[in-house]
Design a protein around this motif. Structure first.
Motif, PDB file in Angstrom:
ATOM      1  N   PRO A 506       0.532  -1.600  -0.599  1.00 17.69           N
ATOM      2  CA  PRO A 506       0.082  -0.007  -0.251  1.00 17.69           C
ATOM      3  C   PRO A 506       0.581   0.987  -0.125  1.00 17.69           C
ATOM      4  N   PHE A 507       1.860   1.395   0.296  1.00 12.74           N
ATOM      5  CA  PHE A 507       2.672   2.566   0.484  1.00 12.74           C
ATOM      6  C   PHE A 507       4.126   2.326  -0.253  1.00 12.74           C
ATOM      7  N   LYS A 508       3.371   1.835  -1.786  1.00  8.48           N
ATOM      8  CA  LYS A 508       4.443   1.247  -3.006  1.00  8.48           C
ATOM      9  C   LYS A 508       4.962   2.461  -3.388  1.00  8.48           C
ATOM     10  N   ASP A 509       3.972   3.748  -3.128  1.00  3.35           N
ATOM     11  CA  ASP A 509       4.805   5.012  -4.406  1.00  3.35           C
ATOM     12  C   ASP A 509       5.244   6.103  -3.185  1.00  3.35           C
ATOM     13  N   ASP A 510       5.682   5.375  -1.652  1.00  3.25           N
ATOM     14  CA  ASP A 510       6.682   5.978  -0.587  1.00  3.25           C
ATOM     15  C   ASP A 510       8.425   6.299  -1.656  1.00  3.25           C
ATOM     16  N   PRO A 511       8.979   7.395  -0.990  1.00  6.93           N
ATOM     17  CA  PRO A 511      10.506   7.140  -1.757  1.00  6.93           C
ATOM     18  C   PRO A 511      11.057   5.925  -0.677  1.00  6.93           C
ATOM     19  N   ALA A 512      12.105   5.279  -1.925  1.00  5.93           N
ATOM     20  CA  ALA A 512      12.431   3.812  -0.996  1.00  5.93           C
ATOM     21  C   ALA A 512      13.073   4.279   0.292  1.00  5.93           C
ATOM     22  N   PRO A 513      13.164   3.315   1.163  1.00  2.00           N
ATOM     23  CA  PRO A 513      13.690   3.586   2.354  1.00  2.00           C
ATOM     24  C   PRO A 513      15.255   3.936   2.214  1.00  2.00           C
ATOM     25  N   THR A 514      15.715   4.098   1.027  1.00  2.00           N
ATOM     26  CA  THR A 514      17.756   4.653   0.702  1.00  2.00           C
ATOM     27  C   THR A 514      17.119   5.774   0.126  1.00  2.00           C
ATOM     28  N   SER A 515      16.263   6.186  -0.217  1.00  2.00           N
ATOM     29  CA  SER A 515      16.641   7.249  -1.074  1.00  2.00           C
ATOM     30  C   SER A 515      16.085   9.343  -0.337  1.00  2.00           C
ATOM     31  N   PHE A 516      16.918  10.115  -0.411  1.00  2.00           N
ATOM     32  CA  PHE A 516      16.958  11.224  -0.359  1.00  2.00           C
ATOM     33  C   PHE A 516      16.055  12.429  -1.105  1.00  2.00           C
ATOM     34  N   VAL A 517      15.967  13.919  -1.219  1.00  2.00           N
ATOM     35  CA  VAL A 517      15.023  14.673  -1.774  1.00  2.00           C
ATOM     36  C   VAL A 517      16.732  14.460  -2.608  1.00  2.00           C
ATOM     37  N   PRO A 518      15.974  14.031  -3.976  1.00  2.00           N
ATOM     38  CA  PRO A 518      17.148  14.710  -5.352  1.00  2.00           C
ATOM     39  C   PRO A 518      17.427  15.596  -5.591  1.00  2.00           C
ATOM     40  N   GLY A 519      18.954  16.415  -6.123  1.00  2.00           N
ATOM     41  CA  GLY A 519      19.574  17.492  -5.711  1.00  2.00           C
ATOM     42  C   GLY A 519      19.820  17.638  -4.241  1.00  2.00           C
ATOM     43  N   ALA A 520      19.486  17.597  -3.381  1.00  2.00           N
ATOM     44  CA  ALA A 520      19.525  18.524  -2.674  1.00  2.00           C
ATOM     45  C   ALA A 520      20.753  19.490  -2.101  1.00  2.00           C
ATOM     46  N   ALA A 521      20.483  20.910  -2.112  1.00  2.00           N
ATOM     47  CA  ALA A 521      21.187  21.511  -1.671  1.00  2.00           C
ATOM     48  C   ALA A 521      22.123  22.096  -0.859  1.00  2.00           C
ATOM     49  N   TYR A 522      22.742  20.911  -0.372  1.00  5.01           N
ATOM     50  CA  TYR A 522      23.447  20.619   0.665  1.00  5.01           C
ATOM     51  C   TYR A 522      24.025  21.938   1.194  1.00  5.01           C
ATOM     52  N   HIS A 523      24.629  22.636   0.064  1.00  6.41           N
ATOM     53  CA  HIS A 523      25.433  24.306   0.259  1.00  6.41           C
ATOM     54  C   HIS A 523      24.969  24.748   0.635  1.00  6.41           C
ATOM     55  N   VAL A 524      23.139  25.235   0.456  1.00  9.41           N
ATOM     56  CA  VAL A 524      22.717  25.911   0.585  1.00  9.41           C
ATOM     57  C   VAL A 524      23.073  26.053   2.146  1.00  9.41           C
ATOM     58  N   LEU A 525      23.088  25.122   3.249  1.00 11.96           N
ATOM     59  CA  LEU A 525      22.679  25.170   4.792  1.00 11.96           C
ATOM     60  C   LEU A 525      23.512  26.269   5.474  1.00 11.96           C
ATOM     61  N   ILE A 526      25.110  25.478   5.349  1.00 11.16           N
ATOM     62  CA  ILE A 526      26.078  26.577   5.487  1.00 11.16           C
ATOM     63  C   ILE A 526      25.621  28.113   4.969  1.00 11.16           C
ATOM     64  N   GLU A 527      25.027  27.669   4.380  1.00 14.86           N
ATOM     65  CA  GLU A 527      24.797  29.604   3.743  1.00 14.86           C
ATOM     66  C   GLU A 527      24.257  30.762   4.662  1.00 14.86           C
ATOM     67  N   ALA A 528      23.370  29.798   5.199  1.00 15.46           N
ATOM     68  CA  ALA A 528      22.250  30.409   6.150  1.00 15.46           C
ATOM     69  C   ALA A 528      22.778  31.249   7.404  1.00 15.46           C
TER      70      ALA A 528
END
Length: 577
Positions: A506-528
């Motif tokens: 029933p939850f097959k459309d959820d992201p996979a247990p190994t998945s994160f948001v594609p193209g995450a902008a980690y570099h923006v975190l430190i800029e904050a």
């Protein structure tokens, strides 16, 4: 008038917070990591006033990892300060990490008022029992007069014998008790005196007969190998190892955190011929490394059934557990000094044309050539090898003092171990004996504080980075020279790796247990927080970001976009050479 001032000083009252701070300072502690709150905020402030630098984190887990790594890098106990209850529980992550890696650390936690134990007091927990499984020593100051003794007992226990984690409990009521300053000074002096006596009594002696036996085994070996690990690094045994290797001509193999005690580029380095070296050697001198999973337990099929192990370890219990052909219990540096002295009296050396050295050299050249051929290709979108080669070259270009490398992740750490080059001692920190994820930012902060003359470079998988990513604010707050490079492939191992038949329910459309948001902008975190962020996806972009950030020596995050299909599931160390 002078007598009156003296009387006033002697009758000045100080509380448990001040006495705790004075005890730490008297022991030579210069740094402390932690998260403050009731009941330890005053203790932290008094410690700063006493000359101890307090590095405040967002999370006790990361602060604990910092304390454990600081202990390894400096040889002095890393100190973690937490509040009671959940703060202490969070701190156990760092304490257990120190114990499993045998690094000196002391977790100090406030606890509830002793009069309210068992009544459901604020954040009440039996912290002594909680800490016991992860500590070589636990202590509790039940009265203000016990504070100096308890501090020195914990600090001494952390470093004596096999290093490890210790726990010290400071109840709220004890921190609020008062004592005259003159009595406090007397108690501290007494604790210092007892500490010096204890240290003198626990010095280990090494049997000369056992050293002679070890040297005879090495002299008569046909295919000798020297293996060394982070225990040898902790003991500062690099000069003794260099002398041993270069006087005997023996090949050597470092464990991952032993890398750099001798340069990876040394002609006798056998890392690129690891399988051959451990599979064919007949005598292995293992220094400051345990025969655990990292070394395949010293058993077949990775090792020959006939190999004779000479195990050098500070712990007699470790030697008993592993049952080597010969054990030398003692500090690695001191044991090797005796071994070198014994060899000097009757020298022996493998010639460069010795069949064993020729075999290892041949295999090393083959495997290095194969790896360099793969590394030479510029693959875009990035695989793991292309950016790792660029990072390797940028780190080597820095020269000496070499940066401290913090390596964390699955594929990122595995590939980095094979590609990145260590040239100086104690310049590699990774997931260690436990394979712990989440250590990265804590280790970075510890390295920057312990080795302020070095740049710190973290090469992290996006999953590993996520455990402690908020600590980039800590980097900016203290303006630490740390560059964090995130290999962003969209998840654990690389996003959605499920087989079609696994995508069901029933939850097959959820992201996979190994998945994160594609193209995450980690570099923006430190800029904050005012740091510098870079987003890179090509060789030129990465080279430019590395050059600029390494030169600036300011907090930075480089977000390296990796092909999500480039990685593979990773666990135990895989060695194909």
């Amino acid at each position: 008038m002078a007598e009156s001032n003296s009387q006033t000083t002697s009758q000045t009252l100080i509380d448990g917070n001040t006495l705790a701070a004075k005890s730490l300072a008297a022991s030579g502690i210069t740094h402390m990591f932690g998260v403050v709150g009731i009941p330890v905020t005053s203790f932290a402030n008094r410690a700063v006033a006493a000359g101890i630098r307090f590095i405040a984190f967002h999370n006790e887990q990361s602060a604990g990892y910092a304390a454990s790594a600081y202990g390894y890098l400096t040889g002095r106990p890393g100190i973690l300060l937490t509040v009671s209850g959940p703060g202490c529980v969070h701190g156990l992550a760092g304490l257990s990490n120190a114990m499993i890696n045998t690094w000196p650390m002391v977790l100090i936690s406030g606890s509830c008022d002793q009069n309210d134990v068992g009544r459901g007091d604020f954040q009440e927990l039996n912290q002594i029992e909680a800490a016991k499984p992860f500590s070589k020593h636990v202590g509790k100051a039940k009265d203000i007069k016990e504070i100096p003794k308890c501090f020195f007992e914990a600090l001494d226990s952390a470093v004596l014998g096999r290093p490890g984690g210790c726990y010290l409990d400071l109840p709220t009521d004890v921190l609020h008790q008062t004592i005259s300053e003159s009595e406090a000074d007397s108690l501290i002096k007494s604790a210092v005196d007892v500490s010096e006596i204890e240290k003198g009594a626990k010095k280990m002696s090494i049997a000369s007969l056992e050293v002679e036996k070890a040297v005879d085994l090495l002299r008569n070996a046909e295919r000798p190998l020297i293996v060394f690990g982070k225990g040898a690094a902790y003991a500062r045994a690099e000069n003794e190892l260099k002398r041993l290797v270069e006087s005997t001509g023996f090949p050597f193999l470092p464990t991952p955190m032993g890398k750099g005690l001798l340069p990876d580029t040394h002609e006798l380095a056998a890392s690129a011929a690891r399988s051959l070296a451990i599979g064919k050697c007949d005598v292995a001198l293992v220094v400051g490394a345990r025969l655990n999973w990292l070394l395949h337990f010293g058993e077949q099929p990775k090792w020959s059934k006939d190999v004779k192990f000479i195990l050098v370890d500070v712990s007699e219990e470790e030697i008993e557990l592993r049952k080597p052909h010969l054990g030398l219990a003692g500090d690695a540096k001191k044991v090797l000094e005796l071994v070198n002295k014994e060899i000097k009296e009757s020298p022996f050396c493998l010639g460069k044309n010795h069949p064993w050295l020729e075999a290892i050299s041949k295999k090393t050249k083959e495997n290095v050539s194969r790896m360099e051929a793969q590394l030479a290709k510029d693959v875009v979108p990035f695989n793991f090898l292309t950016p790792m080669r660029i990072i390797r070259n940028a780190i080597l270009k820095v020269g000496s003092p070499a940066p401290v490398l913090v390596s964390e992740g699955a594929n990122t750490m595995d590939v980095g171990r094979a590609v990145l080059v260590q040239t100086e001692p104690r310049t590699r920190l990774d997931a260690g004996t436990w394979g712990t994820m989440g250590v990265g930012l804590g280790y970075c902060i510890a390295a920057a504080v312990a080795e302020p003359h070095r740049l710190v470079v973290a090469v992290e998988g996006d999953s590993g980075f996520g455990f402690s990513a908020m600590e980039v604010e800590t980097l900016v707050r203290y303006q630490l020279p740390v560059v964090v490079i995130v290999f962003n492939n969209g998840g654990v191992y690389g996003g959605d790796r499920r087989n079609p038949e696994e995508i069901a329910g029933p939850f097959k459309d959820d992201p996979a247990p190994t998945s994160f948001v594609p193209g995450a902008a980690y570099h923006v975190l430190i800029e904050a927080f005012g740091g510098k962020g870079y987003l890179v996806g090509t060789p030129d972009e990465l080279k430019s970001a590395l050059s600029e950030s390494f030169s600036a020596r300011k907090p930075a995050v480089i977000n390296v976009i990796i092909d999500p299909y480039a990685g593979a599931e990773s666990g135990r160390m895989q060695h194909k050479n």
